[in-house]
Write a protein that holds these residues in place. Structure first.
Motif, PDB file in Angstrom:
ATOM      1  N   HIS A   6       0.913  -1.158  -0.056  1.00 38.74           N
ATOM      2  CA  HIS A   6      -0.034  -0.056  -0.222  1.00 38.74           C
ATOM      3  C   HIS A   6       0.918   1.253   0.082  1.00 38.74           C
ATOM      4  O   HIS A   6       0.546   2.287  -0.555  1.00 38.74           O
ATOM      5  N   PHE A   7       2.122   1.089   0.780  1.00 40.04           N
ATOM      6  CA  PHE A   7       2.800   2.608   0.911  1.00 40.04           C
ATOM      7  C   PHE A   7       3.489   2.752  -0.557  1.00 40.04           C
ATOM      8  O   PHE A   7       3.504   3.594  -1.183  1.00 40.04           O
ATOM      9  N   LEU A   8       3.941   1.533  -1.224  1.00 36.70           N
ATOM     10  CA  LEU A   8       4.433   1.767  -2.680  1.00 36.70           C
ATOM     11  C   LEU A   8       3.446   2.139  -3.507  1.00 36.70           C
ATOM     12  O   LEU A   8       3.757   2.885  -4.486  1.00 36.70           O
ATOM     13  N   ILE A   9       2.220   1.743  -3.521  1.00 34.57           N
ATOM     14  CA  ILE A   9       0.999   2.186  -4.533  1.00 34.57           C
ATOM     15  C   ILE A   9       0.773   3.798  -4.231  1.00 34.57           C
ATOM     16  O   ILE A   9       0.586   4.653  -5.155  1.00 34.57           O
ATOM     17  N   THR A  10       0.732   3.990  -2.910  1.00 36.96           N
ATOM     18  CA  THR A  10       0.549   5.469  -2.658  1.00 36.96           C
ATOM     19  C   THR A  10       1.697   6.351  -3.147  1.00 36.96           C
ATOM     20  O   THR A  10       1.587   7.384  -3.645  1.00 36.96           O
ATOM     21  N   LEU A  11       3.028   5.881  -2.935  1.00 33.55           N
ATOM     22  CA  LEU A  11       4.115   6.213  -3.252  1.00 33.55           C
ATOM     23  C   LEU A  11       4.071   6.831  -4.884  1.00 33.55           C
ATOM     24  O   LEU A  11       4.410   7.804  -5.424  1.00 33.55           O
ATOM     25  N   ALA A  12       3.799   5.710  -5.625  1.00 39.23           N
ATOM     26  CA  ALA A  12       3.636   5.738  -7.071  1.00 39.23           C
ATOM     27  C   ALA A  12       2.538   7.075  -7.434  1.00 39.23           C
ATOM     28  O   ALA A  12       2.715   7.370  -8.666  1.00 39.23           O
ATOM     29  N   LEU A  62      16.057   1.476  -9.390  1.00 41.05           N
ATOM     30  CA  LEU A  62      14.659   0.771  -9.253  1.00 41.05           C
ATOM     31  C   LEU A  62      13.556   1.564  -9.587  1.00 41.05           C
ATOM     32  O   LEU A  62      12.077   1.330  -9.262  1.00 41.05           O
ATOM     33  N   GLU A  63      13.622   2.657 -10.259  1.00 44.97           N
ATOM     34  CA  GLU A  63      12.519   3.760 -10.503  1.00 44.97           C
ATOM     35  C   GLU A  63      11.338   2.770 -11.373  1.00 44.97           C
ATOM     36  O   GLU A  63      10.483   3.303 -11.256  1.00 44.97           O
ATOM     37  N   ASP A  64      12.075   1.999 -12.291  1.00 39.23           N
ATOM     38  CA  ASP A  64      10.985   1.228 -13.060  1.00 39.23           C
ATOM     39  C   ASP A  64       9.850   0.453 -12.319  1.00 39.23           C
ATOM     40  O   ASP A  64       8.596   0.220 -12.600  1.00 39.23           O
ATOM     41  N   LEU A  65      10.450  -0.160 -11.140  1.00 42.78           N
ATOM     42  CA  LEU A  65       9.326  -0.566 -10.039  1.00 42.78           C
ATOM     43  C   LEU A  65       8.115   0.219  -9.918  1.00 42.78           C
ATOM     44  O   LEU A  65       7.084  -0.305  -9.955  1.00 42.78           O
ATOM     45  N   ILE A  66       8.339   1.682  -9.456  1.00 41.09           N
ATOM     46  CA  ILE A  66       7.309   2.446  -9.243  1.00 41.09           C
ATOM     47  C   ILE A  66       6.430   2.618 -10.707  1.00 41.09           C
ATOM     48  O   ILE A  66       5.198   2.867 -10.623  1.00 41.09           O
ATOM     49  N   ARG A  67       7.223   2.780 -11.791  1.00 34.26           N
ATOM     50  CA  ARG A  67       6.514   2.977 -13.123  1.00 34.26           C
ATOM     51  C   ARG A  67       5.615   1.983 -13.314  1.00 34.26           C
ATOM     52  O   ARG A  67       4.552   2.090 -13.804  1.00 34.26           O
ATOM     53  N   ILE A  69       4.128   0.192 -11.050  1.00 39.59           N
ATOM     54  CA  ILE A  69       3.187   0.037  -9.991  1.00 39.59           C
ATOM     55  C   ILE A  69       1.978   1.057 -10.890  1.00 39.59           C
ATOM     56  O   ILE A  69       0.706   1.028 -10.611  1.00 39.59           O
ATOM     57  N   GLN A  70       2.522   2.255 -11.298  1.00 38.09           N
ATOM     58  CA  GLN A  70       1.641   3.498 -11.740  1.00 38.09           C
ATOM     59  C   GLN A  70       0.672   2.743 -12.963  1.00 38.09           C
ATOM     60  O   GLN A  70      -0.449   2.923 -13.111  1.00 38.09           O
ATOM     61  N   ARG A  71       1.253   1.981 -13.721  1.00 41.67           N
ATOM     62  CA  ARG A  71       0.591   1.371 -14.845  1.00 41.67           C
ATOM     63  C   ARG A  71      -0.230   0.175 -14.364  1.00 41.67           C
ATOM     64  O   ARG A  71      -1.461   0.010 -14.852  1.00 41.67           O
ATOM     65  N   LYS A  72       0.007  -0.489 -13.259  1.00 42.52           N
ATOM     66  CA  LYS A  72      -0.671  -1.702 -12.865  1.00 42.52           C
ATOM     67  C   LYS A  72      -1.864  -1.329 -12.122  1.00 42.52           C
ATOM     68  O   LYS A  72      -2.853  -1.898 -11.987  1.00 42.52           O
ATOM     69  N   TYR A  73      -1.589  -0.163 -11.064  1.00 39.62           N
ATOM     70  CA  TYR A  73      -2.755   0.410 -10.575  1.00 39.62           C
ATOM     71  C   TYR A  73      -3.216   1.646 -10.580  1.00 39.62           C
ATOM     72  O   TYR A  73      -2.778   2.570  -9.677  1.00 39.62           O
TER      73      TYR A  73
END
Length: 75
Positions: A6-12, A62-67, A69-73
């Protein structure tokens, strides 16, 4: 610190709330700016926690990890 899902989704989906980079996603902040905060001291609270995590992500490439997440959620 190991962030939870949830933190990572919010961060994204969180954007910088002020300053020169206002309304830019935190993960899209220039690396030098995040490093500057690391050296100066991150703000207190949730924004500071997120910027610390962005620093670690950028430091490790690891910026692509967040990108992803932005696409998936999408917001």
């Amino acid at each position: 610190m190991v962030p939870d899902k949830h933190f990572l989704i919010t961060l994204a989906h969180t954007k910088m709330p002020f300053g020169k980079y206002k309304d830019r996603y935190l993960i899209d902040l220039p690396e030098y700016y995040v490093v500057w905060y690391h050296n100066k001291g991150f703000p207190k609270g949730k924004l500071g926690d997120m910027l610390k995590q962005v620093y670690e992500l950028k430091l490790n490439g690891l910026e692509d990890l967040i990108r992803n997440i932005q696409r998936k959620y999408p917001k």
